[in-house]
Design a protein around this motif. Structure first.
Motif, PDB file in Angstrom:
ATOM      1  N   VAL A   1     -17.443  -7.170  38.346  1.00 14.42           N
ATOM      2  CA  VAL A   1     -16.548  -7.655  37.288  1.00 14.42           C
ATOM      3  C   VAL A   1     -16.912  -7.020  35.955  1.00 14.42           C
ATOM      4  CG1 VAL A   1     -15.761  -9.698  36.022  1.00 14.42           C
ATOM      5  CG2 VAL A   1     -16.190  -9.852  38.481  1.00 14.42           C
ATOM      6  N   PHE A   2     -18.205  -6.994  35.625  1.00 15.93           N
ATOM      7  CA  PHE A   2     -18.641  -6.410  34.349  1.00 15.93           C
ATOM      8  C   PHE A   2     -18.313  -4.918  34.312  1.00 15.93           C
ATOM      9  CE2 PHE A   2     -22.414  -9.318  35.500  1.00 15.93           C
ATOM     10  CZ  PHE A   2     -21.644 -10.459  35.290  1.00 15.93           C
ATOM     11  N   TYR A   3     -18.592  -4.249  35.437  1.00 15.91           N
ATOM     12  CA  TYR A   3     -18.383  -2.797  35.524  1.00 15.91           C
ATOM     13  C   TYR A   3     -16.914  -2.440  35.307  1.00 15.91           C
ATOM     14  CZ  TYR A   3     -18.160   1.888  37.538  1.00 15.91           C
ATOM     15  OH  TYR A   3     -17.917   3.232  37.733  1.00 15.91           O
TER      16      TYR A   3
ATOM     17  N   ILE B   1      -8.756  -8.406  36.683  1.00 14.58           N
ATOM     18  CA  ILE B   1      -9.740  -8.393  37.774  1.00 14.58           C
ATOM     19  C   ILE B   1      -9.557  -9.623  38.656  1.00 14.58           C
ATOM     20  CG2 ILE B   1     -12.195  -8.411  38.349  1.00 14.58           C
ATOM     21  CD1 ILE B   1     -12.678  -7.016  35.621  1.00 14.58           C
ATOM     22  N   ASP B   2      -9.313 -10.774  38.026  1.00 16.47           N
ATOM     23  CA  ASP B   2      -9.070 -12.020  38.748  1.00 16.47           C
ATOM     24  C   ASP B   2      -7.888 -11.850  39.698  1.00 16.47           C
ATOM     25  OD1 ASP B   2      -8.647 -14.618  39.603  1.00 16.47           O
ATOM     26  OD2 ASP B   2      -8.746 -15.514  37.622  1.00 16.47           O
ATOM     27  N   THR B   3      -6.790 -11.318  39.181  1.00 16.76           N
ATOM     28  CA  THR B   3      -5.594 -11.107  39.999  1.00 16.76           C
ATOM     29  C   THR B   3      -5.867 -10.124  41.126  1.00 16.76           C
ATOM     30  OG1 THR B   3      -4.116 -11.574  38.133  1.00 16.76           O
ATOM     31  CG2 THR B   3      -3.190 -10.318  39.968  1.00 16.76           C
TER      32      THR B   3
ATOM     33  N   ALA C   1     -13.604   0.575  33.523  1.00 23.13           N
ATOM     34  CA  ALA C   1     -12.187   0.785  33.837  1.00 23.13           C
ATOM     35  C   ALA C   1     -11.260   0.175  32.794  1.00 23.13           C
ATOM     36  CB  ALA C   1     -11.871   0.200  35.214  1.00 23.13           C
ATOM     37  N   GLY C   2     -11.831  -0.630  31.887  1.00 23.93           N
ATOM     38  CA  GLY C   2     -11.020  -1.250  30.847  1.00 23.93           C
ATOM     39  C   GLY C   2     -10.115  -2.350  31.370  1.00 23.93           C
TER      40      GLY C   2
END
Length: 388
Positions: free
Chosen positions: A240-242, A254-256, A247-248
């Motif tokens: 998630v952090f990466y 990310i959740d979706t 990737a912006g």
């Protein structure tokens, strides 16, 4: 006791009216596409199916239509049971609806925002429309609430855990509880260490020792654990952090992606439906074949984790859409567990039935069953116990 069981989703509302004594289902159906164009209610009564195309702008409208439909059924509900996805830190068991318990459902809703808010709204509507009927909250998380602390606690600061109630809650608890009850009855008390395999579009395993949950594969939310239809399952949290930094991608994106665009759908590139993926693999699609391989691998891997939480395993049960119906994936999982002495009979594995059945060979180290789940009955029995 005649119980109306309601399962409200973000854009759907399933219902079933049944008798807890005879287990007869008088009527059932599903209001779909609530708040979306093209909404309808599919209703089945004594085997006769009907489809009503009606505008359903919200859950209040949907539940009113459903009660209008049920008014024509001879049998009337004597209590209402509500499936609630997330009980949070308030519900170690099912509970009668009061102003306080309904408030708890809303308070823990940030853990399951797509479901709990809608479920709370429907409970409120039912209380308003039928004040003479008692309502019962049956949380999916309740069965897992008292698992050992070593299983539910995360290794993050205690003040964070205590302040924000961050822990493993699990899901599918009502199904896993029903599977234990059925297996225990079917095997005459011979099962003691059961791994319940709820494999469907959403999937989780549960380690159950003499009726008590010892561990489960879903975590704070249903995203954790196994590969599912569109959910990725367990990944390195730093992913998630990466993706956010490099990737912006936003947290919402990310959740979706992890909840709705991953899993079998992402790996196969074909579908989130295991039937489509199995068909693609049979036709030589390498991506589909890898999706099936990864699914069975993860089930086998986490099965061993569940067995370790109990210090062994004597029984496993397949249930839910994939577990009850996919001959190929049951065999695939069994193959991954051959090192544990798991053996299933190919002929028994192909038999279809609505009843619990053993599919393992006599010399299998673990008794393997297929057990059709019945969450609605489990909910109804809780309503009877609390209101009957």
């Amino acid at each position: 006791m005649n119980v109306l069981v309601i399962n409200a989703g973000s854009s759907s509302l399933k219902y079933q009216l049944l008798d807890t004594k005879t287990r007869e289902v008088f009527a059932k159906g599903n209001a779909e596409r609530i708040g979306i164009e093209g909404s309808f209610i599919g209703h089945e009564e004594y085997g006769k199916k009907d489809k009503l195309e009606v505008e359903l702008p919200d859950h209040r409208t949907a539940i009113k239509h459903i009660f209008d439909i049920l008014a024509t059924v001879d049998e009337k509900p004597e209590g209402i049971g509500h499936r609630v996805v997330q009980g949070g830190w308030y519900f170690p068991e099912s509970a009668v609806v009061t102003d306080e318990t309904l408030g708890w459902v809303r308070e823990v809703a940030p853990l399951a925002p797509l479901h709990n808010y809608a479920e709370a709204d429907v409970i409120e509507i039912c209380r308003e429309m039928f004040p003479e009927l008692g309502n019962v909250i049956v949380p999916d998380t309740a069965f897992h609430y008292n698992m050992p602390e070593r299983a539910w606690r995360y290794a993050i600061p205690r003040d964070v855990v205590d302040t924000y109630h961050v822990r493993k809650y699990g899901a599918h608890g009502t199904s896993h509880r029903y599977i234990w009850r059925t297996v225990d009855e079917f095997m005459g008390g011979a099962a003691h260490k059961l791994v319940s395999c709820h494999l469907g579009s959403g999937a989780s395993l549960c380690a159950i020792e003499d009726g008590a949950c010892m561990d489960t594969t879903m975590g704070l939310t249903p995203l954790d654990g196994l590969i599912m239809g569109t959910r990725c399952g367990t990944v390195d949290p730093a992913t998630v952090f990466y993706l956010n930094r490099v990737a912006g991608m936003s947290i919402d994106e990310i959740d979706t992606m992890m909840n709705k665009k991953s899993g079998l759908l992402a790996v196969s590139g074909v579908s989130s439906d295991s039937r489509d993926v199995c068909a693609g693999a049979a036709e030589g699609n390498e991506h589909c074949a890898m999706a099936i391989e990864m699914f069975c691998y993860r089930v086998g891997q986490l099965f061993a984790e569940m067995a370790a939480s109990m210090g062994g395993v004597d029984t496993m049960a397949f249930t839910a859409g994939i577990g009850e119906n996919s001959v190929e994936l049951r065999q695939g999982v069994a193959d991954k567990l051959a090192w544990l002495g798991v053996k299933i009979d190919p002929e028994l594995n192909t038999i279809r039935s609505d009843d619990p059945r053993v599919i393992s060979t006599p010399d299998s180290a673990v008794t393997v069953l297929v057990v059709p789940t019945n969450e609605e009955l489990m909910i109804a029995l809780d309503v009877e116990a609390l209101l009957g």
